[in-house]
Design an enzyme around this catalytic site. Structure first.
Site, PDB file in Angstrom:
ATOM      1  N   HIS A 152      -1.049   0.344  -9.988  1.00  8.64           N
ATOM      2  CA  HIS A 152      -1.799  -0.540  -8.877  1.00  8.64           C
ATOM      3  C   HIS A 152      -2.217  -1.759  -9.839  1.00  8.64           C
ATOM      4  CE1 HIS A 152      -3.839  -1.093  -5.218  1.00  8.64           C
ATOM      5  NE2 HIS A 152      -3.677  -2.033  -5.456  1.00  8.64           N
ATOM      6  N   ARG A 209       1.012  -1.231   0.138  1.00  8.87           N
ATOM      7  CA  ARG A 209       0.017  -0.067  -0.079  1.00  8.87           C
ATOM      8  C   ARG A 209       0.864   1.331  -0.106  1.00  8.87           C
ATOM      9  NH1 ARG A 209      -3.555  -2.546  -1.662  1.00  8.87           N
ATOM     10  NH2 ARG A 209      -5.718  -3.141  -0.494  1.00  8.87           N
ATOM     11  N   GLU A 267      -2.895   7.631  -3.971  1.00 12.63           N
ATOM     12  CA  GLU A 267      -3.458   7.249  -5.116  1.00 12.63           C
ATOM     13  C   GLU A 267      -4.749   7.616  -5.619  1.00 12.63           C
ATOM     14  OE1 GLU A 267      -2.034   3.138  -4.797  1.00 12.63           O
ATOM     15  OE2 GLU A 267      -4.097   2.349  -5.873  1.00 12.63           O
TER      16      GLU A 267
END
Ligand code: 8YV
Length: 320
Positions: free
Chosen positions: A285, A238, A267
Site C-alpha cells: 500500500h 482498494r 490488508e
C-alpha cells in the site's frame, strides 16, 4: 477544542492544528489505533483526523458525542467512514483528493512496468545469490507500445495514469460512470467502454475506482475469465475491489498473465496463494507514499479541520 488524530501523521498538519489553538490528542502507538482506545479517546472531541485503518461509524460517532463537527480522513478513499451516519449528525466528512494524484499514478505506472517486464522476479533472482548468466531469452517480458491500457475509474488518478501511459505508447480505454470531458478525451485519444468490453479487449487493466458496495469484487471469476490470457491486472485502489481467491485461481489456470497489487482484500494479510507466484508483484500500500505527498495530505486534512471549526466551508468535503 480538542482534536483526535488516530495515528501518526507528518508534523506539517499537526502544526497547523496547534497554530489554530486546537488541543491535540495524537495516538502514537504502532499500527492501527485499537478500537477500545478510539472509543474512549474520541469522547467530547470537535474533530477527528482519521487514517484508513480506523472505522468511523455510528458507534464512534455516538462515543464522540454532539461536540463532533468534522471527520477529516488523511486519504482520498473514505470507505472507512460511514458518511451517511455522519450526515445524520451533521458531521462534515473530508478527504484529501488532488494532492496524491501524481504519486499514485506514478506508482500505478511503476507497477505496470514491473509486472510486464518481470522486474520483481529479476530482483528476487539477483538477491537470491543463485548463479545466473545473461542469455538472449532470459526473463522476456511484454512491451507496452501499441497495447491497450483499460482504466477502470477515470477520476483524477485514472486520468493522470492515462497521461503517463500515452508516453509509453499505450492506447487508452476507460470505463466510468460519466464520460470524461471532451478536452481529456481529445488529449488522450481515450475510448469509453462498458466494463465487459474493457476487460475483454485490454492488455493491461488498472483499477482506480472507489470501494463501495457496488465495486465489491468488481473483478471476480467471470471478469477474470473474460480477460485475455496475455493480460495483466493492476490494483492501486482498494483490495476488496478484486476477489483475491478468484484472482489466485485465474493465475493458476493461466487465465491472465499476471497481476500487480498495492492493496489487498484483508490488508495487511495477503492471500497465501499469491505469495510465491512469480507472475505477481506485491507491494505494501505505497500509492501515496512520498514525503511530499504525505506532507500535503496531512496539511490538507488539518486545513479542513481548521476551516470547519472556524465556521468556514471545508476545502475538500466528500461528495461535493
Ligand atoms: C494512503 C490511500 O496511503 O489515499 C488513499 O485512499 O489509500 C493512500 O493514499 C492511506 O490512505 C493513508 O491513510
Amino acid at each position: 477544542m480538542r482534536v483526535l488524530v488516530t495515528g501518526q501523521v507528518p508534523d506539517a498538519g499537526l502544526a497547523v492544528l496547534r497554530d489554530a489553538g486546537l488541543q491535540l490528542v495524537v495516538w502514537d502507538g504502532d499500527g492501527a489505533m485499537p478500537r477500545a482506545d478510539l472509543l474512549t479517546a474520541c469522547s467530547g472531541v470537535s474533530a477527528i483526523v482519521s487514517l484508513i485503518s480506523e472505522r468511523i461509524d455510528d458507534e464512534v460517532l455516538d462515543a464522540a458525542g454532539p461536540t463532533l463537527r468534522v471527520v477529516a480522513n488523511v486519504a482520498v478513499g473514505y470507505n472507512n467512514i460511514d458518511v451517511a451516519a455522519c450526515a445524520r449528525r451533521s458531521v462534515i466528512v473530508c478527504n484529501t483528493p488532488g494532492v496524491l494524484t501524481d504519486a499514485t499514478a506514478d506508482l500505478a505506472m511503476a507497477l505496470i512496468l514491473m509486472v510486464t517486464r518481470r522486474l520483481g522476479e529479476g530482483e528476487r533472482l539477483v538477491r537470491s545469490g543463485e548463479p545466473w548468466r545473461w542469455n538472449m531469452f532470459m526473463m522476456l517480458g511484454t512491451g507496452l507500445r501499441d497495447r491497450r491500457l483499460g482504466i477502470v475509474g477515470m477520476g483524477q488518478i485514472g486520468t493522470a495514469l492515462a497521461r503517463r501511459a500515452r508516453a509509453f505508447g499505450l492506447s487508452i480505454a476507460y470505463s466510468n460512470r460519466n464520460a470524461a470531458d471532451a478536452a481529456t478525451v481529445a488529449e488522450l485519444g481515450a475510448v469509453r467502454l462498458g466494463l465487459d468490453e474493457l476487460l475483454a479487449t485490454s492488455d493491461i487493466v488498472s483499477l482506480h475506482c472507489p470501494y463501495t458496495p457496488d465495486t465489491h469484487h468488481l473483478v471476480s471469476t467471470p471478469q477474470l475469465r473474460s480477460m485475455r490470457s496475455t493480460a495483466y491486472l493492476v490494483n492501486t485502489s482498494r483490495g476488496p475491489v478484486v476477489d483475491e481467491g478468484a484472482l489466485v485461481e485465474a493465475l493458476e489456470q493461466r487465465e491472465i498473465a499476471g497481476a500487480a497489487l498495492d492493496v489487498f482484500e484483508r490488508e495487511p494479510e495477503v492471500h497465501p496463494g499469491l505469495m510465491n507466484r512469480d507472475d505477481v508483484v506485491l507491494i505494501p500500500h505505497l500509492g501515496s507514499a512520498t514525503v511530499e505527498t504525505r506532507n500535503a495530505m496531512s496539511l490538507l486534512a488539518a486545513r479542513n479541520v481548521v476551516a470547519v471549526l472556524g465556521g468556514q466551508p471545508p476545502l475538500t468535503p466528500v461528495g461535493a
